[in-house]
Motif scaffolding. Structure first.
Motif, PDB file in Angstrom:
ATOM      1  N   ARG A   2      -3.399   7.007  -5.134  1.00  0.00           N
ATOM      2  CA  ARG A   2      -2.269   7.379  -4.302  1.00  0.00           C
ATOM      3  C   ARG A   2      -0.904   7.546  -5.006  1.00  0.00           C
ATOM      4  O   ARG A   2      -0.789   7.073  -6.303  1.00  0.00           O
ATOM      5  CB  ARG A   2      -1.832   5.829  -3.520  1.00  0.00           C
ATOM      6  N   ILE A 133      -3.434   0.451   4.675  1.00  0.00           N
ATOM      7  CA  ILE A 133      -2.193   0.859   4.231  1.00  0.00           C
ATOM      8  C   ILE A 133      -1.400   0.136   3.156  1.00  0.00           C
ATOM      9  O   ILE A 133      -1.861  -1.207   3.126  1.00  0.00           O
ATOM     10  CB  ILE A 133      -1.321   1.191   5.432  1.00  0.00           C
ATOM     11  N   ASP A 134      -0.486   0.687   2.653  1.00  0.00           N
ATOM     12  CA  ASP A 134       0.387  -0.021   1.563  1.00  0.00           C
ATOM     13  C   ASP A 134       1.121  -1.301   2.070  1.00  0.00           C
ATOM     14  O   ASP A 134       1.696  -1.349   3.364  1.00  0.00           O
ATOM     15  CB  ASP A 134       1.682   0.970   0.988  1.00  0.00           C
ATOM     16  N   ALA A 137       4.302  -1.837   4.017  1.00  0.00           N
ATOM     17  CA  ALA A 137       4.880  -1.050   4.855  1.00  0.00           C
ATOM     18  C   ALA A 137       4.956  -2.057   6.169  1.00  0.00           C
ATOM     19  O   ALA A 137       4.232  -2.955   6.329  1.00  0.00           O
ATOM     20  CB  ALA A 137       3.413  -0.090   5.792  1.00  0.00           C
ATOM     21  N   LYS A 147       1.699  13.095   9.304  1.00  0.00           N
ATOM     22  CA  LYS A 147       2.701  12.776   8.417  1.00  0.00           C
ATOM     23  C   LYS A 147       3.294  11.663   9.438  1.00  0.00           C
ATOM     24  O   LYS A 147       3.618  11.595  10.670  1.00  0.00           O
ATOM     25  CB  LYS A 147       3.878  13.843   8.349  1.00  0.00           C
ATOM     26  N   ALA A 159       9.550   5.393   4.007  1.00  0.00           N
ATOM     27  CA  ALA A 159       8.674   6.093   3.261  1.00  0.00           C
ATOM     28  C   ALA A 159       8.014   7.288   4.117  1.00  0.00           C
ATOM     29  O   ALA A 159       7.603   6.789   5.222  1.00  0.00           O
ATOM     30  CB  ALA A 159       7.604   5.185   2.545  1.00  0.00           C
ATOM     31  N   PHE A 161       4.819   9.126   4.502  1.00  0.00           N
ATOM     32  CA  PHE A 161       3.309   9.157   4.289  1.00  0.00           C
ATOM     33  C   PHE A 161       2.583  10.365   4.614  1.00  0.00           C
ATOM     34  O   PHE A 161       2.345  10.697   5.721  1.00  0.00           O
ATOM     35  CB  PHE A 161       2.639   7.850   4.768  1.00  0.00           C
ATOM     36  N   ASP A 162       1.832  10.906   3.711  1.00  0.00           N
ATOM     37  CA  ASP A 162       1.153  12.165   4.130  1.00  0.00           C
ATOM     38  C   ASP A 162      -0.449  11.529   4.094  1.00  0.00           C
ATOM     39  O   ASP A 162      -1.022  11.288   2.971  1.00  0.00           O
ATOM     40  CB  ASP A 162       1.007  13.061   2.943  1.00  0.00           C
ATOM     41  N   SER A 166      -2.326  11.234   0.613  1.00  0.00           N
ATOM     42  CA  SER A 166      -2.092   9.770   0.405  1.00  0.00           C
ATOM     43  C   SER A 166      -0.798   9.826  -0.408  1.00  0.00           C
ATOM     44  O   SER A 166      -0.415   8.690  -0.878  1.00  0.00           O
ATOM     45  CB  SER A 166      -2.937   8.975  -0.508  1.00  0.00           C
ATOM     46  N   GLU A 167       0.088  10.981  -0.273  1.00  0.00           N
ATOM     47  CA  GLU A 167       1.405  10.828  -1.018  1.00  0.00           C
ATOM     48  C   GLU A 167       2.574   9.988  -0.305  1.00  0.00           C
ATOM     49  O   GLU A 167       2.427  10.413   0.931  1.00  0.00           O
ATOM     50  CB  GLU A 167       1.824  12.199  -1.228  1.00  0.00           C
ATOM     51  N   LEU A 168       3.274   9.175  -0.939  1.00  0.00           N
ATOM     52  CA  LEU A 168       4.332   8.345  -0.237  1.00  0.00           C
ATOM     53  C   LEU A 168       5.645   8.846  -0.840  1.00  0.00           C
ATOM     54  O   LEU A 168       5.894   8.553  -2.033  1.00  0.00           O
ATOM     55  CB  LEU A 168       3.977   6.822  -0.365  1.00  0.00           C
TER      56      LEU A 168
END
Length: 335
Positions: A2, A133-134, A137, A147, A159, A161-162, A166-168
């Motif tokens: 991530r 998920i993180d 969140a 997205k 944030a 999130f993709d 997994s890019e935040l």
């Protein structure tokens, strides 16, 4: 792996930020509720979502957490998500959001996130794209099939999130309307300013509403960059106490805070915000705004609205009210 990208809180260039606190309305109407027969006792309903002729009733305490209620037959057609920690189970609180034919679900205690196609609900209840998920969140809103915008406990307020990478990407600034707030840690601000989301896919805008602050963002259809803040307004005065450390908490100072707004719902033409009544804070009214943040009409209820949803195509709203037992009702929008 991530990835995390940190964006500094952006300057409000091109953003319409109003100096006045709260709204005044030239048009004020009384809501006339009509009870809808519901075949079971309503528990602790957290959220209503409609799709075609169905209402999704999000029940905090139920053995099954989501009930699909058919408005035409007045029957519960299906129950989704048994309460538990099994592979197809969920634990409350669950948040539900829609995007096109997709129903998205987030279980905060499990940090489990995913969606199900509406057309597949009668066949199966297993989440597609079910993933962890993180843990920071909180609430979310899908802006496309891959997205998602989250609020949560980051250095910045939101944030993006993709799902593919997994890019935040963090963005947005926490409110600083209260004079002491600039000295308060970000995580305590995040706890107090927890928000709900509503999205308008046709206008490429979404709204974030916490107790005392409304923000409206616009985004490009490709979501190649972070959303841009285009409107911000303080809805009422507020103060709060907070604690940090192992457990973060924030508690409103009721004696020095105004009317709290507790929910926001999207329509294609308007934005709907559930807020306390000035004469009786237990009761809640619905503010109708346009998607530029301008006031349109205030709907007074004289009831405690627990949660609600809007169907602009039919010109109707649906709500759970406390009267004194919880009831499912409908009402006309008269727009």
């Amino acid at each position: 792996m991530r990835k995390f990208l940190l964006f500094l809180p952006f300057v409000l260039m091109g953003c319409k930020e109003q100096d006045t606190i709260g709204y005044s309305f030239n048009i004020v109407e009384q809501i006339n509720f009509k009870e809808i027969e519901y075949p079971e006792i309503l528990g602790n309903t957290m959220q209503l979502n409609h799709k075609d002729s169905f209402l999704l009733v999000n029940d905090f305490y139920g053995d099954s957490l989501i009930h699909m209620y058919n408005l035409n037959t007045q029957k519960i057609e299906k129950k989704l998500f048994a309460k538990g920690d099994g592979p197809n189970d969920m634990i409350s609180p669950i948040e539900v959001q829609t995007y096109n034919d997709q129903l998205w679900f987030l279980s905060r205690p499990l940090h489990v996130f995913g969606y199900q196609n509406w057309s597949d609900l009668n066949k199966q209840t297993t989440l597609k794209e079910r993933r962890q998920i993180d843990g920071r969140a909180d609430c979310f809103i899908p802006l496309s099939e891959n997205k998602i915008v989250f609020s949560g406990f980051w250095d910045n307020r939101y944030a993006l999130f993709d799902l593919n990478t997994s890019e935040l990407k963090e963005f947005g600034a926490y409110p600083n309307y209260w004079e002491e707030e600039s000295r308060i840690p970000a995580l305590a601000k995040a706890m107090f300013h927890q928000c709900r989301f509503a999205v308008n896919e046709k206008r490429n805008k979404f709204a974030s509403c916490s107790y005392f602050v409304l923000e409206i963002f616009e985004y490009s259809p490709t979501l190649s960059d972070i959303p841009k803040l285009c409107f911000r307004k303080q809805l009422d005065k507020y103060e709060y106490d907070y604690k940090t450390g192992d457990r973060i908490s924030a508690k409103m100072r009721k004696e020095t805070s105004g009317l709290a707004s507790v929910d926001v719902v999207s329509g294609e033409n308007y934005l709907y915000i559930l807020t306390q009544d000035s004469n009786n804070k237990r009761n809640r009214n619905i503010m109708i705004l346009d998607w530029n943040g301008n006031p349109i009409k205030l709907l007074k209820s004289n009831k405690r609205i627990i949660c609600f949803d809007i169907d602009e195509n039919k010109g109707k709203g649906y709500a759970i009210i406390n009267d004194p037992e919880d009831k499912l009702v409908m009402f006309n929008l008269n727009l």
